[in-house]
Write a protein that holds these residues in place. Structure first.
Motif, PDB file in Angstrom:
ATOM      1  N   ALA A 125      -1.004   2.028   7.905  1.00  0.00           N
ATOM      2  CA  ALA A 125      -0.719   0.968   8.875  1.00  0.00           C
ATOM      3  C   ALA A 125      -1.971   0.640   9.685  1.00  0.00           C
ATOM      4  CB  ALA A 125       0.419   1.383   9.797  1.00  0.00           C
ATOM      5  N   GLY A 126      -2.963   1.475   9.556  1.00  0.00           N
ATOM      6  CA  GLY A 126      -4.247   1.211  10.229  1.00  0.00           C
ATOM      7  C   GLY A 126      -4.147   1.526  11.686  1.00  0.00           C
ATOM      8  N   ILE A 157       7.269  14.403   5.804  1.00  0.00           N
ATOM      9  CA  ILE A 157       6.164  14.481   6.775  1.00  0.00           C
ATOM     10  C   ILE A 157       4.883  13.939   6.146  1.00  0.00           C
ATOM     11  CG2 ILE A 157       4.852  16.047   8.267  1.00  0.00           C
ATOM     12  CD1 ILE A 157       7.954  15.713   8.878  1.00  0.00           C
ATOM     13  N   LYS A 158       4.647  14.311   4.891  1.00  0.00           N
ATOM     14  CA  LYS A 158       3.450  13.806   4.182  1.00  0.00           C
ATOM     15  C   LYS A 158       3.490  12.282   4.047  1.00  0.00           C
ATOM     16  CE  LYS A 158       1.783  15.686   0.382  1.00  0.00           C
ATOM     17  NZ  LYS A 158       1.729  16.425  -0.924  1.00  0.00           N
ATOM     18  N   LEU A 159       4.643  11.759   3.705  1.00  0.00           N
ATOM     19  CA  LEU A 159       4.752  10.303   3.541  1.00  0.00           C
ATOM     20  C   LEU A 159       4.609   9.585   4.891  1.00  0.00           C
ATOM     21  CD1 LEU A 159       5.146   7.857   1.731  1.00  0.00           C
ATOM     22  CD2 LEU A 159       7.620   8.250   1.767  1.00  0.00           C
ATOM     23  N   ALA A 160       5.165  10.180   5.935  1.00  0.00           N
ATOM     24  CA  ALA A 160       5.026   9.595   7.280  1.00  0.00           C
ATOM     25  C   ALA A 160       3.557   9.533   7.689  1.00  0.00           C
ATOM     26  CB  ALA A 160       5.828  10.413   8.293  1.00  0.00           C
ATOM     27  N   ARG A 161       2.837  10.616   7.417  1.00  0.00           N
ATOM     28  CA  ARG A 161       1.397  10.633   7.760  1.00  0.00           C
ATOM     29  C   ARG A 161       0.661   9.554   6.976  1.00  0.00           C
ATOM     30  NH1 ARG A 161       1.169  16.543   6.962  1.00  0.00           N
ATOM     31  NH2 ARG A 161       1.830  17.502   8.924  1.00  0.00           N
ATOM     32  N   ALA A 162       0.992   9.428   5.702  1.00  0.00           N
ATOM     33  CA  ALA A 162       0.345   8.416   4.863  1.00  0.00           C
ATOM     34  C   ALA A 162       0.652   7.010   5.391  1.00  0.00           C
ATOM     35  CB  ALA A 162       0.815   8.559   3.414  1.00  0.00           C
ATOM     36  N   ARG A 206       0.841  -1.202   0.000  1.00  0.00           N
ATOM     37  CA  ARG A 206       0.000   0.000   0.000  1.00  0.00           C
ATOM     38  C   ARG A 206       0.877   1.253   0.000  1.00  0.00           C
ATOM     39  NH1 ARG A 206      -2.628  -3.386   3.647  1.00  0.00           N
ATOM     40  NH2 ARG A 206      -2.005  -2.221   5.493  1.00  0.00           N
ATOM     41  N   VAL A 207       1.915   1.237   0.822  1.00  0.00           N
ATOM     42  CA  VAL A 207       2.814   2.391   0.887  1.00  0.00           C
ATOM     43  C   VAL A 207       3.531   2.595  -0.453  1.00  0.00           C
ATOM     44  CG1 VAL A 207       4.910   3.309   1.949  1.00  0.00           C
ATOM     45  CG2 VAL A 207       3.144   2.265   3.384  1.00  0.00           C
ATOM     46  N   ALA A 208       3.925   1.491  -1.092  1.00  0.00           N
ATOM     47  CA  ALA A 208       4.661   1.594  -2.362  1.00  0.00           C
ATOM     48  C   ALA A 208       3.841   2.344  -3.416  1.00  0.00           C
ATOM     49  CB  ALA A 208       5.024   0.201  -2.870  1.00  0.00           C
ATOM     50  N   LEU A 209       2.543   2.072  -3.454  1.00  0.00           N
ATOM     51  CA  LEU A 209       1.699   2.737  -4.445  1.00  0.00           C
ATOM     52  C   LEU A 209       1.601   4.230  -4.161  1.00  0.00           C
ATOM     53  CD1 LEU A 209      -1.124   0.037  -4.654  1.00  0.00           C
ATOM     54  CD2 LEU A 209       0.676   0.454  -6.320  1.00  0.00           C
ATOM     55  N   VAL A 210       1.438   4.569  -2.896  1.00  0.00           N
ATOM     56  CA  VAL A 210       1.354   5.982  -2.508  1.00  0.00           C
ATOM     57  C   VAL A 210       2.692   6.679  -2.753  1.00  0.00           C
ATOM     58  CG1 VAL A 210       1.061   7.533  -0.538  1.00  0.00           C
ATOM     59  CG2 VAL A 210      -0.490   5.584  -0.839  1.00  0.00           C
ATOM     60  N   ALA A 211       3.781   6.015  -2.398  1.00  0.00           N
ATOM     61  CA  ALA A 211       5.117   6.600  -2.558  1.00  0.00           C
ATOM     62  C   ALA A 211       5.412   6.864  -4.031  1.00  0.00           C
ATOM     63  CB  ALA A 211       6.170   5.672  -1.958  1.00  0.00           C
ATOM     64  N   GLU A 212       5.061   5.915  -4.877  1.00  0.00           N
ATOM     65  CA  GLU A 212       5.303   6.085  -6.310  1.00  0.00           C
ATOM     66  C   GLU A 212       4.483   7.254  -6.855  1.00  0.00           C
ATOM     67  OE1 GLU A 212       7.607   4.879  -8.070  1.00  0.00           O
ATOM     68  OE2 GLU A 212       6.925   5.585 -10.030  1.00  0.00           O
ATOM     69  N   LYS A 213       3.261   7.374  -6.364  1.00  0.00           N
ATOM     70  CA  LYS A 213       2.394   8.480  -6.791  1.00  0.00           C
ATOM     71  C   LYS A 213       2.958   9.830  -6.340  1.00  0.00           C
ATOM     72  CE  LYS A 213      -2.602   9.372  -6.732  1.00  0.00           C
ATOM     73  NZ  LYS A 213      -3.860   8.841  -6.161  1.00  0.00           N
ATOM     74  N   PHE A 236      12.106   2.356  -9.063  1.00  0.00           N
ATOM     75  CA  PHE A 236      11.361   1.848  -7.912  1.00  0.00           C
ATOM     76  C   PHE A 236      10.305   0.821  -8.321  1.00  0.00           C
ATOM     77  CE2 PHE A 236       7.760   2.081  -4.929  1.00  0.00           C
ATOM     78  CZ  PHE A 236       8.409   1.680  -3.770  1.00  0.00           C
ATOM     79  N   ILE A 237       9.616   1.102  -9.416  1.00  0.00           N
ATOM     80  CA  ILE A 237       8.542   0.187  -9.847  1.00  0.00           C
ATOM     81  C   ILE A 237       9.115  -1.215 -10.089  1.00  0.00           C
ATOM     82  CG2 ILE A 237       6.967  -0.344 -11.765  1.00  0.00           C
ATOM     83  CD1 ILE A 237       6.280   2.609 -11.899  1.00  0.00           C
ATOM     84  N   GLU A 238      10.256  -1.270 -10.756  1.00  0.00           N
ATOM     85  CA  GLU A 238      10.886  -2.556 -11.032  1.00  0.00           C
ATOM     86  C   GLU A 238      11.391  -3.207  -9.741  1.00  0.00           C
ATOM     87  OE1 GLU A 238      11.378   0.245 -12.621  1.00  0.00           O
ATOM     88  OE2 GLU A 238      10.880  -0.162 -14.717  1.00  0.00           O
ATOM     89  N   ALA A 239      11.961  -2.394  -8.852  1.00  0.00           N
ATOM     90  CA  ALA A 239      12.487  -2.934  -7.592  1.00  0.00           C
ATOM     91  C   ALA A 239      11.349  -3.477  -6.729  1.00  0.00           C
ATOM     92  CB  ALA A 239      13.254  -1.849  -6.829  1.00  0.00           C
ATOM     93  N   PHE A 240      10.284  -2.704  -6.608  1.00  0.00           N
ATOM     94  CA  PHE A 240       9.193  -3.167  -5.746  1.00  0.00           C
ATOM     95  C   PHE A 240       8.400  -4.287  -6.418  1.00  0.00           C
ATOM     96  CE2 PHE A 240       5.462  -3.312  -3.113  1.00  0.00           C
ATOM     97  CZ  PHE A 240       6.050  -3.289  -1.860  1.00  0.00           C
TER      98      PHE A 240
END
Lengths: 96, 96
Positions: free
Chosen positions: A95-96, A85-90, A47-54, B38-42
């Motif tokens: 993490a629920g 900070i934005k990524l930490a909040r996400a 889930r984090v990977a998708l948000v991080a990539e975005k 990143f996309i390839e790594a993840f």
């Protein structure tokens, strides 16, 4: 490019981020997440990977079975920025 | 439970695993994979996660953008076993 946070901005941001701590140099924030098992831990990472990539902003992180340890910093800025900070909040949200 | 490999078995297994190296204590094997981004790594990590969960044997690993660093050991056995060799082979295959 995102600008590095001041000392006051870092302190203020961390007040709202339970479990996150500033590294000794003040250049990154770190947190260890613990889950019920690998499926839950890797599900979180996905889930984090998708948000991080975005966001085009990616965590430095490691995983050992049910634990995910995260370090956030903005490499281009050489320190901590609003992006971290934005990524930490996400991540806390995901993490629920 | 899987048994620890002997020194000879470790050496033989490593001959077939290019890029993998034994840690100084001989208790784990390590490799760093590099991808286009990143996309390839993840994506690689996701494929490995499914295989690892199926094997019920999981890597210790970290990811920084396009790099995935892996450490394989069998915690229950206190060292390197055939499970680690199998997972290493699967990772090489999945890294394409």
């Amino acid at each position: 490019m995102a600008e590095r946070l001041t000392k006051d901005q870092r302190r203020e941001a961390l007040n709202d981020l339970p479990g996150w701590s500033l590294d000794p140099e003040g250049d990154a924030i770190e947190k260890t997440f613990r889950f019920a098992g690998f499926i839950e831990a890797f599900g979180f990472m996905t889930r984090v990977a998708l948000v991080a990539e975005k966001m085009n902003h990616h965590p430095d992180w490691s995983n050992v079975y049910r634990t995910v340890s995260v370090r956030l910093t903005t490499h281009d800025a050489g320190g901590l920025t609003e992006l971290d900070i934005k990524l930490a909040r996400a991540m806390d949200r995901l993490a629920g």
